[in-house]
Write a protein that holds these residues in place. Structure first.
Motif, short mmCIF file in Angstrom:
data_model
loop_
_atom_site.label_atom_id
_atom_site.label_comp_id
_atom_site.label_asym_id
_atom_site.label_seq_id
_atom_site.Cartn_x
_atom_site.Cartn_y
_atom_site.Cartn_z
N UNK A 31 0.98 -1.50 0.18
CA UNK A 31 -0.21 0.24 0.42
C UNK A 31 1.44 1.30 -0.16
N UNK A 32 0.76 2.28 -0.68
CA UNK A 32 1.70 3.26 -0.96
C UNK A 32 0.64 4.52 -1.22
N UNK A 42 4.91 13.93 1.21
CA UNK A 42 5.14 12.98 1.67
C UNK A 42 4.54 12.08 0.79
N UNK A 43 5.46 10.33 1.15
CA UNK A 43 4.99 9.39 0.65
C UNK A 43 5.12 8.57 2.37
N UNK A 44 3.94 7.86 2.25
CA UNK A 44 3.78 6.52 3.59
C UNK A 44 3.35 5.06 2.34
N UNK A 45 4.47 4.51 2.78
CA UNK A 45 4.22 2.84 1.99
C UNK A 45 4.52 1.87 2.90
N UNK A 63 7.92 6.06 5.96
CA UNK A 63 7.43 7.87 5.48
C UNK A 63 8.48 8.16 5.17
N UNK A 64 8.23 8.55 3.89
CA UNK A 64 9.13 9.49 3.18
C UNK A 64 8.83 10.94 2.63
N UNK A 65 9.85 11.62 3.23
CA UNK A 65 9.38 13.07 2.69
C UNK A 65 10.76 14.04 2.60
N UNK A 95 -1.31 4.77 10.82
CA UNK A 95 0.29 5.05 10.06
C UNK A 95 0.00 5.52 8.81
N UNK A 96 -0.23 5.74 8.34
CA UNK A 96 0.04 6.41 6.61
C UNK A 96 0.04 7.67 6.22
N UNK A 97 -0.09 8.16 7.03
CA UNK A 97 0.29 9.69 6.84
C UNK A 97 -1.14 10.29 7.94
#
Length: 249
Positions: A31-32, A42-45, A63-65, A95-97
């Motif tokens: 899931x992303x 932000x990208x939550x994967x 969590x990528x930003x 947890x997905x943002x």
């Protein structure tokens, strides 16, 4: 191991990991969710990180930003021959943002119908989403204009903009619209443009700031996209969604 389902065990307390402690080359996307924010997109994967044992994997949330990178190990998976997703993922949705995402990554390990159902459940779990659905309806496949209008609305508002939880049919509609091939391509391009601008602006403001550059992020995505339907060809600057052979430029 034959004809066995996968077994998932969730940690009572998540374990924080370093990004370099996992191999993105063996990471399996589940899931992303990406949010387009001029300051810090932000990208939550959520996915599986392979271990040294063939049939075992860590369940990880990335969590990528431009301004932060965080990896959380939320559980373990004993993988069978066929992936079985009777597991309830809803406890992980939080947890997905914090913001409702418009960029949805479709994992190749799941049929498109199941992917749409997964994101339907995700949107139903949130307390927002109505403003995003309204914007996607008004500006189909045009996130550039949608994001500009939303930023203008926020700037001119005297308080928080009104939003609400999506009804069942609305959540299905939003997931379906955002997973459409053309929409996925355009959301991705808007997202990476926002990433590049945010990274540059952060360094202009303070050159000592630790920033993940767009190039570093795309290098990481080179491995992540192996198990994702959205493909990005950096040298041609074209993206492909849902296995479509036709690039969107």
């Amino acid at each position: 191991m034959s004809n066995t389902n996968s077994i998932f065990t969730m940690h009572d307390v998540p374990v924080f990991r370093a990004l370099d402690s996992i191999s993105m080359k063996t990471f399996q996307l589940l899931m992303g969710c990406g949010t387009i924010d001029p300051v810090n997109p932000s990208l939550f994967v959520l996915g599986f990180g392979r271990t040294e044992h063939l049939y075992e994997a860590d369940m990880l949330v990335l969590e990528l930003s431009p301004l932060s990178v965080r990896v959380i190990e939320v559980g373990k998976a004993a993988l069978g021959d066929l992936p079985a997703f009777e597991m309830n993922l809803e406890p992980l949705f939080a947890l997905m943002g914090p913001a409702c995402p418009s960029l949805l990554l479709s994992p190749t390990m799941l049929p498109p119908m199941i992917v749409e159902k997964l994101y339907h459940l995700y949107f139903r779990s949130r307390n927002d989403g109505w403003r995003l659905l309204k914007g996607v309806r008004c500006y189909p496949c045009n996130p550039f204009k949608r994001v500009r209008r939303e930023l203008g609305a926020r700037y001119n508002a005297s308080g928080p903009l009104k939003d609400r939880r999506l009804e069942r049919d609305e959540a299905t509609e939003l997931a379906s619209l955002l997973l459409e091939k053309r929409a996925s391509d355009m959301e991705w391009k808007t997202f990476i443009l926002s990433w590049g601008d945010a990274a540059s602006n952060a360094l202009d403001e303070d050159p000592s700031t630790l920033v993940m550059s767009l190039e570093d992020f795309l290098s990481l995505y080179d491995d992540l996209q192996e198990t994702c339907r959205l493909k990005w060809k950096r040298h041609t600057r074209r993206s492909y969604a849902g296995g479509s052979p036709h690039p969107v430029s």
